[in-house]
Every structure is written in C-alpha cells, then in structure tokens.
Design a protein around this motif. Structure first.
Motif, PDB file in Angstrom:
ATOM      1  N   GLN A  60     -55.488  47.820 -21.700  1.00 25.65           N
ATOM      2  CA  GLN A  60     -56.821  47.441 -22.155  1.00 25.65           C
ATOM      3  C   GLN A  60     -56.867  46.579 -23.416  1.00 25.65           C
ATOM      4  O   GLN A  60     -55.896  46.289 -24.133  1.00 25.65           O
ATOM      5  CB  GLN A  60     -57.782  48.755 -22.729  1.00 25.65           C
ATOM      6  CG  GLN A  60     -59.047  48.271 -22.955  1.00 25.65           C
ATOM      7  CD  GLN A  60     -59.981  49.525 -23.361  1.00 25.65           C
ATOM      8  OE1 GLN A  60     -60.235  50.084 -24.470  1.00 25.65           O
ATOM      9  NE2 GLN A  60     -60.600  50.239 -22.299  1.00 25.65           N
ATOM     10  N   ALA A  61     -57.778  45.441 -23.454  1.00 32.41           N
ATOM     11  CA  ALA A  61     -57.914  44.401 -24.516  1.00 32.41           C
ATOM     12  C   ALA A  61     -59.334  44.217 -24.814  1.00 32.41           C
ATOM     13  O   ALA A  61     -60.254  44.200 -24.031  1.00 32.41           O
ATOM     14  CB  ALA A  61     -57.322  43.210 -24.151  1.00 32.41           C
ATOM     15  N   VAL A  62     -59.714  44.026 -26.138  1.00 31.19           N
ATOM     16  CA  VAL A  62     -61.021  43.370 -26.225  1.00 31.19           C
ATOM     17  C   VAL A  62     -61.130  42.098 -27.007  1.00 31.19           C
ATOM     18  O   VAL A  62     -60.220  41.767 -27.714  1.00 31.19           O
ATOM     19  CB  VAL A  62     -61.753  44.638 -27.376  1.00 31.19           C
ATOM     20  CG1 VAL A  62     -63.109  43.944 -27.821  1.00 31.19           C
ATOM     21  CG2 VAL A  62     -61.553  45.930 -26.755  1.00 31.19           C
ATOM     22  N   VAL A  63     -61.778  41.153 -26.592  1.00 27.65           N
ATOM     23  CA  VAL A  63     -61.798  39.937 -26.975  1.00 27.65           C
ATOM     24  C   VAL A  63     -63.160  39.453 -27.193  1.00 27.65           C
ATOM     25  O   VAL A  63     -64.233  39.899 -26.534  1.00 27.65           O
ATOM     26  CB  VAL A  63     -61.049  38.877 -25.942  1.00 27.65           C
ATOM     27  CG1 VAL A  63     -61.794  38.863 -24.712  1.00 27.65           C
ATOM     28  CG2 VAL A  63     -60.933  37.891 -26.389  1.00 27.65           C
ATOM     29  N   GLN A  64     -63.497  38.526 -28.044  1.00 25.88           N
ATOM     30  CA  GLN A  64     -64.763  37.931 -28.308  1.00 25.88           C
ATOM     31  C   GLN A  64     -64.910  36.493 -27.716  1.00 25.88           C
ATOM     32  O   GLN A  64     -63.960  35.710 -27.983  1.00 25.88           O
ATOM     33  CB  GLN A  64     -65.100  37.706 -29.643  1.00 25.88           C
ATOM     34  CG  GLN A  64     -66.386  37.375 -30.271  1.00 25.88           C
ATOM     35  CD  GLN A  64     -66.725  37.665 -31.711  1.00 25.88           C
ATOM     36  OE1 GLN A  64     -65.775  37.619 -32.358  1.00 25.88           O
ATOM     37  NE2 GLN A  64     -68.071  37.532 -32.067  1.00 25.88           N
ATOM     38  N   ALA A  65     -65.912  36.177 -27.012  1.00 29.30           N
ATOM     39  CA  ALA A  65     -66.318  35.103 -26.364  1.00 29.30           C
ATOM     40  C   ALA A  65     -66.622  34.055 -27.574  1.00 29.30           C
ATOM     41  O   ALA A  65     -67.087  34.227 -28.721  1.00 29.30           O
ATOM     42  CB  ALA A  65     -67.610  35.165 -25.306  1.00 29.30           C
ATOM     43  N   ASP A  66     -65.957  32.643 -27.159  1.00 32.08           N
ATOM     44  CA  ASP A  66     -66.139  31.648 -28.246  1.00 32.08           C
ATOM     45  C   ASP A  66     -67.564  31.021 -28.267  1.00 32.08           C
ATOM     46  O   ASP A  66     -68.489  31.634 -27.676  1.00 32.08           O
ATOM     47  CB  ASP A  66     -65.215  30.652 -28.238  1.00 32.08           C
ATOM     48  CG  ASP A  66     -65.278  29.731 -27.235  1.00 32.08           C
ATOM     49  OD1 ASP A  66     -66.187  29.784 -26.348  1.00 32.08           O
ATOM     50  OD2 ASP A  66     -64.307  29.160 -26.713  1.00 32.08           O
ATOM     51  N   ALA A  67     -67.700  30.079 -28.932  1.00 31.00           N
ATOM     52  CA  ALA A  67     -69.132  29.465 -29.210  1.00 31.00           C
ATOM     53  C   ALA A  67     -69.692  28.839 -27.935  1.00 31.00           C
ATOM     54  O   ALA A  67     -70.834  28.641 -27.700  1.00 31.00           O
ATOM     55  CB  ALA A  67     -68.885  28.334 -30.449  1.00 31.00           C
ATOM     56  N   THR A  68     -68.779  28.613 -26.884  1.00 32.43           N
ATOM     57  CA  THR A  68     -69.076  28.067 -25.733  1.00 32.43           C
ATOM     58  C   THR A  68     -69.223  29.075 -24.428  1.00 32.43           C
ATOM     59  O   THR A  68     -69.508  28.970 -23.541  1.00 32.43           O
ATOM     60  CB  THR A  68     -67.996  27.010 -25.079  1.00 32.43           C
ATOM     61  OG1 THR A  68     -66.901  27.543 -24.909  1.00 32.43           O
ATOM     62  CG2 THR A  68     -67.921  25.939 -26.287  1.00 32.43           C
ATOM     63  N   GLY A  69     -68.835  30.463 -25.076  1.00 26.12           N
ATOM     64  CA  GLY A  69     -69.094  31.574 -24.090  1.00 26.12           C
ATOM     65  C   GLY A  69     -67.644  31.635 -23.276  1.00 26.12           C
ATOM     66  O   GLY A  69     -67.557  32.622 -22.675  1.00 26.12           O
ATOM     67  N   ALA A  70     -66.573  31.108 -23.646  1.00 22.16           N
ATOM     68  CA  ALA A  70     -65.374  31.156 -23.186  1.00 22.16           C
ATOM     69  C   ALA A  70     -64.643  32.418 -23.823  1.00 22.16           C
ATOM     70  O   ALA A  70     -64.589  32.320 -24.899  1.00 22.16           O
ATOM     71  CB  ALA A  70     -64.398  29.810 -22.972  1.00 22.16           C
ATOM     72  N   TRP A  71     -64.158  33.042 -22.981  1.00 23.78           N
ATOM     73  CA  TRP A  71     -62.829  34.039 -23.582  1.00 23.78           C
ATOM     74  C   TRP A  71     -61.712  34.267 -22.692  1.00 23.78           C
ATOM     75  O   TRP A  71     -61.516  33.768 -21.635  1.00 23.78           O
ATOM     76  CB  TRP A  71     -63.460  35.444 -23.597  1.00 23.78           C
ATOM     77  CG  TRP A  71     -64.066  35.885 -22.427  1.00 23.78           C
ATOM     78  CD1 TRP A  71     -65.402  35.839 -21.699  1.00 23.78           C
ATOM     79  CD2 TRP A  71     -63.482  36.801 -21.252  1.00 23.78           C
ATOM     80  NE1 TRP A  71     -65.560  36.409 -20.339  1.00 23.78           N
ATOM     81  CE2 TRP A  71     -64.259  36.915 -20.161  1.00 23.78           C
ATOM     82  CE3 TRP A  71     -61.923  36.905 -21.187  1.00 23.78           C
ATOM     83  CZ2 TRP A  71     -63.696  37.632 -19.058  1.00 23.78           C
ATOM     84  CZ3 TRP A  71     -61.561  37.587 -20.240  1.00 23.78           C
ATOM     85  CH2 TRP A  71     -62.354  37.940 -18.872  1.00 23.78           C
TER      86      TRP A  71
END
Length: 678
Positions: A60-71
C-alpha cells in the motif's frame, strides 16, 4: 491529418478536464500485468491536493495529487506472488482493477513485422487450437500520432485465449510464450507498433532537435504541420464559397444504385484503361463520372477486411462495394493534394466470388479521373480495363478558377516524433523489463542515417524511462527481394550493418533473421523463429540462463597465402555449414518457391564475396577451419576485403552449433551507397 487534428483535440480536452474523481489511464485496467519490481510505477489523476491510497495485496502507498491533479507512486511488488490480485485506488471515489497479475512486462514495438498479428502467422491454426494461457497477456495500443505528447493511449489488456490471440503481435507472442514456459511467471506484452513507419517518428522531438544534423529539417516539418490546420480550413471555406458563387456544386443522385448497383445494364458504359498515368489522359469534362469493374475474390480473402488503394484522384470520390457505400471524400474533407485514397472494405462485405466495385468521381473544375501508379485491393492489382459512364457534365468554366488546395502533408505517423508522442509518451513510466523491436524496412534507402538514429532511439527511450540499463533487443532485417547473380551493393545490407553497430551500446542484443525471409514477401511468415530468437537473448542476458543467444559474428581477419581468414565469436558448438536446398522461398503462404542457383557451386559455404584493391567483388570459395573461415577466389590473387550475406536476399548457410545463423558483415570500409543520404 484529420486524425492528427482529432488527437490534438483529445490532448487539449484531457489537459483541461476536471479531475474531481480519481482516474487511471487505460493501461491500468482489468487483466493487466504489473512488473514485480521494487519500484513499480502507478499513476493517474485526482482532485489537486487530494490524498490517494493505492493498494494491491499487502502492499500500500498513499500519495498526494499535485496542483494539476497528477499523482504517481511506486510500489515494491517483489515477493508478492503472481496473483491474481485486485488493484484499488481510493480518493473521493474508488477504482478497482481486477484480475491483475505480477510478472514480467515487455514493450513490443516497431513497424509492420512487429504489428503482424497472430491471425496471419503460419502456425496460427495450431496456436489458436490450444487452450487459453491466462499467464500471457497483451495490451495493444491503438494507432495514434500527435504533434504534442499525449498523456494517455487507448487499448485494453486481454488474455491469450482463442478469442483474443489472433490480434496479438505474433513476434511478441512467441517471445512471451518461450519466456513464460522457461520461467513460469506471467508475461505482459505492450504492443506499440505501426506498419510502414520510419524510426524518426518513434524518437521524441526533443532528441531529434538536439542533433544539429537533423534539427533544421525536423523543425521545418513540425512548423509546417502546426500551420497546416489553418491553411486547410481556409481552403475549405474558400472552396465552398467558390462552389456557391459559380453554381458548380455537386448534384448527387438520390439513388446511386442506378450506377453502383450489382446487376445494372452496362451496354451504355465505355471501356477505359485505369489507372491513368497523367491527368491529360482523362476523358470528358467537369462533372460526375463513374468507373466500375468486377472483382474476383478468392476463398482465402473471403471474410477478411479489404484495403482498397486508389492512388490519387482528380476530384472527390464515393466508393461502392456491391452497391453499398464504403468510403468517400467530400470537398469539406479533402486533407490536401495530392491525396492517395485508401478505403477499408469491412470484412462482412467481402465474400468469395465476383463483386462489383464502383467509384463515382465529382470534379467541378476539371475532368474527373483516377490517376497514378497504384490501383489495387490488398495484393490484387486492379489495373486494367474498367467501364466508365458520365452521370452529368458541367458547362465550361466562365468564372474564376477553383482555389487550389494546399500541398498535402505526409501522413501524421510520418512526422518526426509523432508516434513517440502518441504511443510511447503515454505509457512512460509504466514499469517494463525491456523492449523488443522490429523495424528498419522504412529506413533502408537511408541506411547510413540509421547508424545515428537507431542508437538515438535506444538511448532516448532509456532516458524517458530513467533506466540507462533497460534491455533493448531487436530483430535484424530478414532476407527479402530477388536473388542476384553477382555481388552488388545493397541498401538492406547497409541497414543490417547499421543495426549491428547498435550492439556497441550496453544491454542490447540482435536476433539475426537472414535465413527466414521470403523473396516476394516483406513480412516473413515464420514469426516463431523471430520471437524465439529474441527470447533466447532475453533469457540469457536479462534472466541469466545458460544458452546461446547469438549466431557467429566476425571478429578478426588476416591474409594467408592469397586467402582471407575470418575469425568468429559466438561459435557455440562450432561453426556449421548447413545444407543448401535446391529451392528457396518466394511466398510461403501462397506455396511459391523458385530454383536456387548456387553462386559458388563447389564451395562449402555460400554467401561470401571477395575483392582486391580494385574493389571488384566476385563470389568466393569458403570453408570452415576451426572457429574461422578461409575465403578465396582464383580471380583475386591479393585479397583485401571480404563480405558475407551482403545483399537484400543473400544465399547463406553459416551457423553455429546451436543452430543460430551468422550475421551478415563486411571487413572493408569502402564508401557505401547510402552514405550521406538524409
């Protein structure tokens, strides 16, 4: 060009789309294979700043989308097992990707010999009769060319079962089959291939621009492509205005069947030989003109999609097959001139026996006609006698001449970097073990340039995947074309040499196919040999298996008493002279063979030529002596150079003990025919 504009629109629409919901690109979909790596990439879109949880099995991993919505995240999937698993991606919503396997993923790319599907392979019937192999899976990227890098491609993951296997890349399938059998792990193939394409289209534009030798021409073509949509739109508006002002718009029939029908009377029709070699031969005056003929469809072609190539047409055409409209170009759709029409006849319309092909051509300013050298249905030539009849004529032109369309650009897939943008960029950085590649036919007339472009492509892709050691294994061009009675220069031989030079890059390997080709078929029917030879390279170089992966390659030369001694590496099991057959393959699928005339009838080995300081090549005698070959000719007292297999379609028979053929080569450094050609 219309497709290119559509793809550009798709790219713009995607970049401006709201990403409120978590979304993955299509390459992450049911039945996929993920690489069992420490850093397997998974990416997508979400609301800017949104926390996204990605899980598969116990990883499992948790990531935050950047300012453009990309992750993007990378999961350690080693030791997880083969599966199947469910990949879940959760943000404001949850996306579930089912039946995911963990294994080895390879990118299969190139032109038509990689695109060549299993349905056409010589062993297709046997392979399709086998039970499904759920451990081999295939993602076929839809053809896509773009001036700008696209963020996603289209396609779906499918299993190697009788329903889907016919559409697998044949070379890729046999490669995967051998790997899966040897390693007992799932194998995923990503098929990014496009027939008739040059290598420049597969390299990113930035890499091409970085080479001073190519940058000006590349930039000129790309700027012209970007300016073209405005030019063609201006032409279409102006042409529509001209039609209205001149009153020369098309008067189309409500019932075209009176000309296109299958059983109409043709007594009033006149014979004509098509295609015309030039517009001056066109009969009649402006207006609408019909052409028709009967076409005999054999049982082998029945039920298969037909590709009708019409060449250039003076006017705007409608094409009817047995009275049914199958293709047309309207004035508002013309993508420039000259424009070679190519019409697809759906498979369900192609039956065995006689069929009626009818073509209506409308031209408001000149005589309607079919002009050019090409007129065929698949491999069937349609050149010859047709029937023609005028539907209506338009009076002599008394107003201003019709506006001229802009010169047509090359097909979108021919633009530098366009296929990279449309089919490779969207799958970066999908985790792959390496690349298998089969391309080069379209670059043979500029083989010298391939010496630079091929390594450029390899390093370019490695850079985009940020993997300098990414394996890149490729097929050398197979033998093709007529057998020649005397030694001669050869574009294909020069291209093969350029391919071989790429072995100077680390983590590369070359599958030599100089013995599986056909004189009359640029697509060798034996794709199994190609796939398995690529697999041998991968098994040995990427997976550490102890097996021969290369045929003999020349390593040294020395003159001894009027003979040239050529030393070889990769002689596993010793050098071997295979028997020379009495005939050679011309077109295996059609059962065509031809007598094989020996160039050196008394020699143990065929395919060797020798020359002195005069650079006049003659066929040579050659025999195996340990791990070397002695080459000589009574016509050359003091030899200075030797060539082997230096022809488009050479006759050769040198192998190693593992059954792999020797690669064609030359010991000279004479100026080649394609030197300096761009």
């Amino acid at each position: 060009m219309a497709r290119l504009l559509m793809l550009m629109a798709i790219a713009c629409a995607w970049s401006g789309r709201s990403h409120a919901e978590v979304r993955l690109p299509p390459i992450f979909s049911d039945h996929m294979v993920l690489a069992g790596d420490e850093t397997t990439a998974i990416w997508g879109k979400a609301e800017p700043g949104e926390a996204v949880t990605i899980s598969i099995g116990d990883r499992q991993a948790v990531v935050q989308a950047d300012a453009t919505g990309a992750w993007l995240t990378r999961l350690a999937l080693t030791g997880l097992g083969a599966g199947p698993f469910e990949l879940t991606v959760t943000g404001q919503n949850t996306v579930r990707i089912r039946d995911v396997l963990i294994g080895e993923v390879w990118l299969a790319s190139g032109q038509s010999n990689m695109q060549f599907a299993m349905r056409g392979d010589k062993d297709a019937a046997d392979e399709l009769a086998k039970p499904a192999n759920p451990l081999i899976r295939h993602f076929k990227i839809e053809l896509s060319a773009s001036l700008d890098p696209l963020e996603e491609c289209r396609g779906e993951w499918v299993i190697a079962d009788p329903e889907h296997l016919p559409d697998f890349t044949a070379v890729g399938y046999y490669f995967a089959q051998r790997l899966q059998a040897e390693m007992s792990v799932p194998i995923g193939l990503i098929n990014a291939s496009w027939g008739g394409t040059a290598i420049e289209s597969w390299i990113s534009p930035d890499a091409l621009r970085a080479e001073p030798e190519y940058a000006p021409a590349i930039e000129e073509r790309l700027q012209a492509a970007r300016a073209y949509p405005k030019l063609i739109e201006e032409y279409r508006v102006e042409f529509a205005r001209w039609l209205e002002e001149s009153g020369r718009g098309d008067r189309r029939l409500e019932e075209p069947s009176v000309y296109a029908g299958d059983e109409i009377a043709v007594e009033a029709w006149q014979p004509i030989m098509l295609p015309l070699s030039r517009q001056a031969e066109a009969p009649g005056v402006p207006g609408a003109l019909w052409f028709r003929r009967r076409v005999e469809i054999g049982e082998r072609q029945a039920g298969k999609q037909g590709i009708l190539v019409l060449g250039d047409i003076s006017g705007f055409e409608e094409v009817y097959w047995n009275g049914r409209l199958v293709g047309a170009t309207r004035p508002e759709e013309l993508p420039g001139s000259p424009y070679a029409r190519q019409i697809v006849i759906p498979a369900d319309l192609v039956g065995s026996g006689a069929a009626t092909l009818a073509i209506r051509v409308f031209n408001p300013s000149a005589s309607p006609s079919l002009v050019g050298r090409v007129l065929k249905l698949g491999a069937l030539s349609l050149a010859g006698e047709w029937l023609t009849r005028q539907e209506y004529a338009i009076p002599e032109l008394v107003v201003r001449a019709a506006p001229r369309p802009p010169a047509a650009l090359s097909h979108p897939q021919g633009l530098p970097g366009a296929i990279f943008n449309g089919m490779i960029h969207p799958i970066v950085p999908f985790s792959i073990r390496g690349v298998i590649w089969y391309q080069g036919e379209s670059n043979a007339t500029r083989a010298w340039r391939y010496r630079t472009l091929f390594p450029m492509l390899i390093e370019n892709w490695r850079r985009h995947w940020n993997t300098p050691s990414m394996p890149f294994y490729y097929c050398q061009l197979a033998n093709y074309g007529p057998k020649l009675p005397e030694p001669a220069e050869s574009n294909w031989a020069e291209l093969r040499e350029a391919q071989g030079l790429a072995l100077s890059l680390p983590h590369t390997g070359q599958a030599v196919l100089i013995d599986i080709g056909e004189a009359g078929n640029i697509h060798p029917w034996n794709k199994q040999a190609a796939g398995e030879r690529l697999a041998r390279i991968a098994l040995a170089k990427s997976y550490g298996r102890e097996l021969a992966w290369s045929g003999p390659t020349w390593s040294s030369r020395a003159v001894e008493d009027g003979k040239m001694r050529i030393g070889f590496e990769h002689t596993d099991g010793g050098l071997v002279a295979h028997a020379i057959p009495a005939t050679h393959d011309v077109y295996i699928q059609a059962g065509r063979r031809a007598p094989l005339l020996r160039n050196s009838p008394t020699s143990q080995l065929e395919g060797f030529a020798i020359c002195g300081v005069d650079q006049k090549w003659v066929w040579a005698e050659a025999e195996i002596d340990g791990d070397s070959v002695l080459v000589w000719s009574d016509k050359v007292a003091e030899p200075v150079a030797v060539r082997y297999g230096w022809a488009d379609n050479p006759t050769v028979n040198l192998y190693n003990g593992s059954g792999l053929p020797a690669s064609p080569f030359r010991t000279d450094s004479f100026t080649l025919r394609t030197f300096g050609l761009r």
